[in-house]
Design an enzyme around this catalytic site. Structure first.
Site, PDB file in Angstrom:
ATOM      1  N   GLU A 121      -5.195 -12.311   3.580  1.00 33.58           N
ATOM      2  CA  GLU A 121      -4.593 -11.013   3.231  1.00 33.58           C
ATOM      3  C   GLU A 121      -5.075  -9.960   4.218  1.00 33.58           C
ATOM      4  OE1 GLU A 121      -4.317 -10.051  -0.936  1.00 33.58           O
ATOM      5  OE2 GLU A 121      -4.984  -8.005  -0.514  1.00 33.58           O
ATOM      6  N   THR A 168      -0.743  -6.080   2.631  1.00 28.30           N
ATOM      7  CA  THR A 168      -0.754  -5.240   1.430  1.00 28.30           C
ATOM      8  C   THR A 168       0.216  -4.062   1.561  1.00 28.30           C
ATOM      9  OG1 THR A 168      -2.610  -3.939   2.227  1.00 28.30           O
ATOM     10  CG2 THR A 168      -3.128  -5.837   0.847  1.00 28.30           C
ATOM     11  N   ALA A 203      -0.791   2.166  -1.961  1.00 28.78           N
ATOM     12  CA  ALA A 203      -0.530   2.686  -3.308  1.00 28.78           C
ATOM     13  C   ALA A 203       0.732   3.544  -3.311  1.00 28.78           C
ATOM     14  CB  ALA A 203      -1.726   3.494  -3.788  1.00 28.78           C
ATOM     15  N   ARG A 221       2.070  -4.608  -9.987  1.00 28.31           N
ATOM     16  CA  ARG A 221       2.396  -3.323 -10.595  1.00 28.31           C
ATOM     17  C   ARG A 221       1.985  -2.192  -9.663  1.00 28.31           C
ATOM     18  NH1 ARG A 221      -1.250  -1.020 -15.295  1.00 28.31           N
ATOM     19  NH2 ARG A 221      -2.336  -0.222 -13.451  1.00 28.31           N
ATOM     20  N   LYS A 237       3.903 -13.210 -16.403  1.00 29.57           N
ATOM     21  CA  LYS A 237       4.324 -13.102 -14.995  1.00 29.57           C
ATOM     22  C   LYS A 237       4.743 -14.468 -14.448  1.00 29.57           C
ATOM     23  CE  LYS A 237       0.510 -10.716 -13.699  1.00 29.57           C
ATOM     24  NZ  LYS A 237      -0.377  -9.803 -12.920  1.00 29.57           N
ATOM     25  N   GLN A 251      -8.444 -11.441  -8.401  1.00 28.55           N
ATOM     26  CA  GLN A 251      -9.287 -10.364  -7.884  1.00 28.55           C
ATOM     27  C   GLN A 251     -10.555 -11.028  -7.356  1.00 28.55           C
ATOM     28  OE1 GLN A 251      -9.803  -7.651  -6.456  1.00 28.55           O
ATOM     29  NE2 GLN A 251      -8.981  -6.365  -8.096  1.00 28.55           N
ATOM     30  N   ARG A 311     -10.655  -8.435   9.402  1.00 25.58           N
ATOM     31  CA  ARG A 311     -11.746  -8.931  10.249  1.00 25.58           C
ATOM     32  C   ARG A 311     -11.453 -10.406  10.580  1.00 25.58           C
ATOM     33  NH1 ARG A 311     -16.629  -6.526   9.805  1.00 25.58           N
ATOM     34  NH2 ARG A 311     -16.978  -7.592  11.784  1.00 25.58           N
TER      35      ARG A 311
HETATM   36  P1  FAD Z   1       0.355  -6.134 -14.305  1.00 27.08           P
HETATM   37  O1  FAD Z   1       0.378  -7.600 -14.274  1.00 27.08           O
HETATM   38  O2  FAD Z   1       1.663  -5.437 -14.523  1.00 27.08           O
HETATM   39  O3  FAD Z   1      -0.640  -5.733 -15.477  1.00 27.08           O
HETATM   40  C1  FAD Z   1      -1.622  -4.748 -15.429  1.00 27.08           C
HETATM   41  C2  FAD Z   1      -1.988  -4.328 -16.844  1.00 27.08           C
HETATM   42  O4  FAD Z   1      -0.867  -3.657 -17.411  1.00 27.08           O
HETATM   43  C3  FAD Z   1      -2.276  -5.501 -17.788  1.00 27.08           C
HETATM   44  O5  FAD Z   1      -3.638  -5.857 -17.774  1.00 27.08           O
HETATM   45  C4  FAD Z   1      -1.854  -4.936 -19.122  1.00 27.08           C
HETATM   46  O6  FAD Z   1      -2.923  -4.152 -19.658  1.00 27.08           O
HETATM   47  C5  FAD Z   1      -0.719  -3.998 -18.775  1.00 27.08           C
HETATM   48  N1  FAD Z   1       0.608  -4.654 -18.985  1.00 27.08           N
HETATM   49  C6  FAD Z   1       1.166  -5.616 -18.208  1.00 27.08           C
HETATM   50  N2  FAD Z   1       2.389  -5.958 -18.699  1.00 27.08           N
HETATM   51  C7  FAD Z   1       2.589  -5.172 -19.801  1.00 27.08           C
HETATM   52  C8  FAD Z   1       3.655  -5.023 -20.724  1.00 27.08           C
HETATM   53  N3  FAD Z   1       4.772  -5.749 -20.622  1.00 27.08           N
HETATM   54  N4  FAD Z   1       3.514  -4.113 -21.717  1.00 27.08           N
HETATM   55  C9  FAD Z   1       2.414  -3.354 -21.835  1.00 27.08           C
HETATM   56  N5  FAD Z   1       1.354  -3.439 -20.997  1.00 27.08           N
HETATM   57  C10 FAD Z   1       1.439  -4.336 -19.979  1.00 27.08           C
HETATM   58  N6  FAD Z   1      -2.321  -2.896  -5.226  1.00 27.08           N
HETATM   59  C11 FAD Z   1      -1.538  -2.229  -4.352  1.00 27.08           C
HETATM   60  O7  FAD Z   1      -1.266  -1.024  -4.557  1.00 27.08           O
HETATM   61  N7  FAD Z   1      -1.053  -2.836  -3.221  1.00 27.08           N
HETATM   62  C12 FAD Z   1      -1.285  -4.142  -2.936  1.00 27.08           C
HETATM   63  O8  FAD Z   1      -0.816  -4.662  -1.923  1.00 27.08           O
HETATM   64  C13 FAD Z   1      -2.115  -4.893  -3.848  1.00 27.08           C
HETATM   65  N8  FAD Z   1      -2.391  -6.200  -3.622  1.00 27.08           N
HETATM   66  C14 FAD Z   1      -3.108  -6.909  -4.557  1.00 27.08           C
HETATM   67  C15 FAD Z   1      -3.289  -8.288  -4.362  1.00 27.08           C
HETATM   68  C16 FAD Z   1      -4.002  -9.039  -5.301  1.00 27.08           C
HETATM   69  C17 FAD Z   1      -4.176 -10.527  -5.075  1.00 27.08           C
HETATM   70  C18 FAD Z   1      -4.549  -8.394  -6.452  1.00 27.08           C
HETATM   71  C19 FAD Z   1      -5.341  -9.200  -7.464  1.00 27.08           C
HETATM   72  C20 FAD Z   1      -4.369  -7.025  -6.649  1.00 27.08           C
HETATM   73  C21 FAD Z   1      -3.643  -6.275  -5.717  1.00 27.08           C
HETATM   74  N9  FAD Z   1      -3.393  -4.907  -5.904  1.00 27.08           N
HETATM   75  C22 FAD Z   1      -2.618  -4.211  -5.004  1.00 27.08           C
HETATM   76  C23 FAD Z   1      -3.972  -4.193  -7.054  1.00 27.08           C
HETATM   77  C24 FAD Z   1      -3.001  -4.139  -8.270  1.00 27.08           C
HETATM   78  O9  FAD Z   1      -1.853  -3.403  -7.947  1.00 27.08           O
HETATM   79  C25 FAD Z   1      -3.746  -3.487  -9.417  1.00 27.08           C
HETATM   80  O10 FAD Z   1      -4.781  -4.322  -9.861  1.00 27.08           O
HETATM   81  C26 FAD Z   1      -2.899  -3.012 -10.587  1.00 27.08           C
HETATM   82  O11 FAD Z   1      -3.692  -2.148 -11.392  1.00 27.08           O
HETATM   83  C27 FAD Z   1      -2.379  -4.123 -11.483  1.00 27.08           C
HETATM   84  O12 FAD Z   1      -1.378  -4.823 -10.899  1.00 27.08           O
HETATM   85  P2  FAD Z   1      -0.804  -6.166 -11.605  1.00 27.08           P
HETATM   86  O13 FAD Z   1       0.365  -6.592 -10.838  1.00 27.08           O
HETATM   87  O14 FAD Z   1      -1.879  -7.125 -11.831  1.00 27.08           O
HETATM   88  O15 FAD Z   1      -0.338  -5.519 -13.006  1.00 27.08           O
END
Ligand code: FAD
Length: 287
Positions: free
Chosen positions: A9, A40, A43, A99, A160, A171, A267
Site C-alpha cells: 500500500e 490510498t 480523506a 467508508r 461487506k 488495520q 518506503r
Molecule cells: P465501515 O465498514 O463502513 O464501518 C465503520 C463503522 O461504521 C463500523 O465499525 C460500524 O460501527 C459502522 N457501520 C458500518 N456499517 C453500518 C451500518 N450499515 N449501519 C450502521 N453503522 C454501520 N481511509 C481513507 O480515508 N483512505 C484510504 O485510502 C484508507 N485506506 C484504508 C485501508 C485499510 C486496509 C484500512 C484498514 C483502513 C483504511 N482507511 C482509509 C481508514 C478507513 O477509512 C477508516 O478506518 C474508517 O473509519 C472506516 O472505514 P471502513 O470501510 O472500515 O468502514
C-alpha cells in the site's frame, strides 16, 4: 511449501510534482512480484486526482496490478460512481473500498453524506453494479473505534463480504495473537473469505504512536523500547521497523497465513528488505 502472497500500500504524492517519485517507488516494489499495489485515497476524496494519476500510470505500465482505494465519506453517490467508472476505464480492476473518516479526521463523529453511500457495504454493492471489480475492504482486529465490540465489528465485516468484497485487509497490529484471535473469531462467525494481515512499516515512532492512538491499535512495550534504543538514528529505526515486521510475519507464516499486506509509507527500500528477508520474493533485477 509455497510462500505467502503479498501486496503493498502506498500514498499518492502530496502534489502533482511528486508523482514521478511515487511512481519510481512503485516500480521498485512492482519488481518484487506483489499480488497488487494499492494507492490510498485522501480523506474526503482530497487526493482523488493524484490517486487516480498514480493508479492509472501503474495500470498502463502493467508493472504490477494496481488497486485504487475509494471512500464514500463526504461524497455523493454520483461523485463516487464517477471515480469508480474512471478506475474501470483506466483498466483498474481492483479497488479497496472504505467508508473513510469524517471531515474532522480519524476519531471525529461520522455522519453519512445526504446523497452518498452511507457505509462501506453500500459502496461495495454500488461498485459491483458498475463493474465486476475485485474488492478488498478494511477490518479491525482491535475493533473499529465506532464499533460497539467484537460482535458488531464482525457483523460489519460479514456485511461487506456478503455485499461482494473478496477479502479483508486488517488495520495494523503488533501482537500476532491479536490477529490470530480475530481470525479465529471471524471463522466462528461464519466468515470464510481471506483476512489478510496489514503490516506497518512506519519507522517514525512519533508518527506511529499518533496513528495507533487514533485507530486504537495497541503498541507494546517491546516496540516502544526497540525504537527508543535507536534514538534519532534513521538507519537504526529503519532496521528496527523491518525487524519488528519480520518477527510478526514469521510468526504468522507458521500459523498458516497465506498473504500479507504491507503499509509501506512509500518506503520501498524497507518493503524490499522485508520481503527479501522473509523469502517472499526474488528481486528480478538481481536474478
Ligand atoms: P465501515 O465498514 O463502513 O464501518 C465503520 C463503522 O461504521 C463500523 O465499525 C460500524 O460501527 C459502522 N457501520 C458500518 N456499517 C453500518 C451500518 N450499515 N449501519 C450502521 N453503522 C454501520 N481511509 C481513507 O480515508 N483512505 C484510504 O485510502 C484508507 N485506506 C484504508 C485501508 C485499510 C486496509 C484500512 C484498514 C483502513 C483504511 N482507511 C482509509 C481508514 C478507513 O477509512 C477508516 O478506518 C474508517 O473509519 C472506516 O472505514 P471502513 O470501510 O472500515 O468502514
Amino acid at each position: 511449501m509455497s510462500q505467502p502472497a503479498f501486496s503493498f500500500e502506498m500514498f499518492p504524492p502530496k502534489s502533482a510534482d511528486g508523482a514521478e517519485k511515487v511512481l519510481d517507488a512503485a516500480r521498485t516494489l512492482a519488481e518484487l512480484g506483489p499480488q497488487f499495489i494499492s494507492v490510498t485515497y485522501g480523506a474526503g476524496g482530497s487526493s482523488k486526482d493524484r490517486t487516480l494519476g498514480v493508479v492509472r500510470a501503474l495500470s498502463e505500465e502493467d508493472a504490477a496490478p494496481a488497486a485504487g482505494h475509494i471512500t464514500c465519506a463526504g461524497a455523493s453517490r454520483a461523485e463516487v460512481d464517477g471515480v469508480l467508472r474512471d478506475y474501470w476505464a483506466a483498466g483498474v480492476r481492483r479497488i479497496v473500498a472504505l467508508r473513510g473518516d469524517p471531515e474532522g479526521g480519524m476519531g471525529a463523529q461520522y455522519s453519512p453524506h445526504e446523497e452518498g453511500y452511507p457505509y462501506a457495504s453500500d459502496l461495495i454493492a454500488g461498485a459491483k453494479k458498475i463493474a465486476d471489480f475485485d474488492i478488498s475492504v478494511g477490518c479491525y482486529p482491535e475493533t473499529h473505534p465506532d464499533a460497539r465490540g467484537l460482535q458488531d465489528e464482525l457483523e460489519t465485516l460479514k456485511h461487506k463480504l456478503d455485499a461482494g468484497a473478496d477479502r479483508a485487509i486488517t488495520q495494523f497490529f503488533f501482537e500476532p495473537e491479536i490477529f490470530l484471535r480475530y481470525r479465529d473469531a471471524a471463522a466462528d462467525f461464519g466468515i470464510d473469505k481471506p483476512i489478510v494481515p496489514g503490516i506497518m512499516l512506519q519507522s517514525n515512532y512519533q508518527g506511529l504512536t499518533k496513528i495507533a492512538r487514533l485507530c486504537g491499535a495497541f503498541v507494546p512495550f517491546k516496540v516502544m523500547r526497540a525504537y527508543e534504543t535507536c534514538g534519532e538514528e534513521r538507519s537504526a529505526r529503519d532496521r528496527a521497523t523491518v525487524e519488528i515486521a519480520a518477527s510478526i510475519c514469521e510468526r504468522l507464516k507458521r500459523e498458516g497465513v497465506e498473504a500479507f499486506h504491507f503499509y509501506t509509507m512509500n518506503r520501498s527500500a524497507l518493503a524490499s528488505a522485508l520481503c527479501q528477508g522473509l523469502g517472499l520474493c526474488k528481486d528480478r533485477r538481481a536474478a
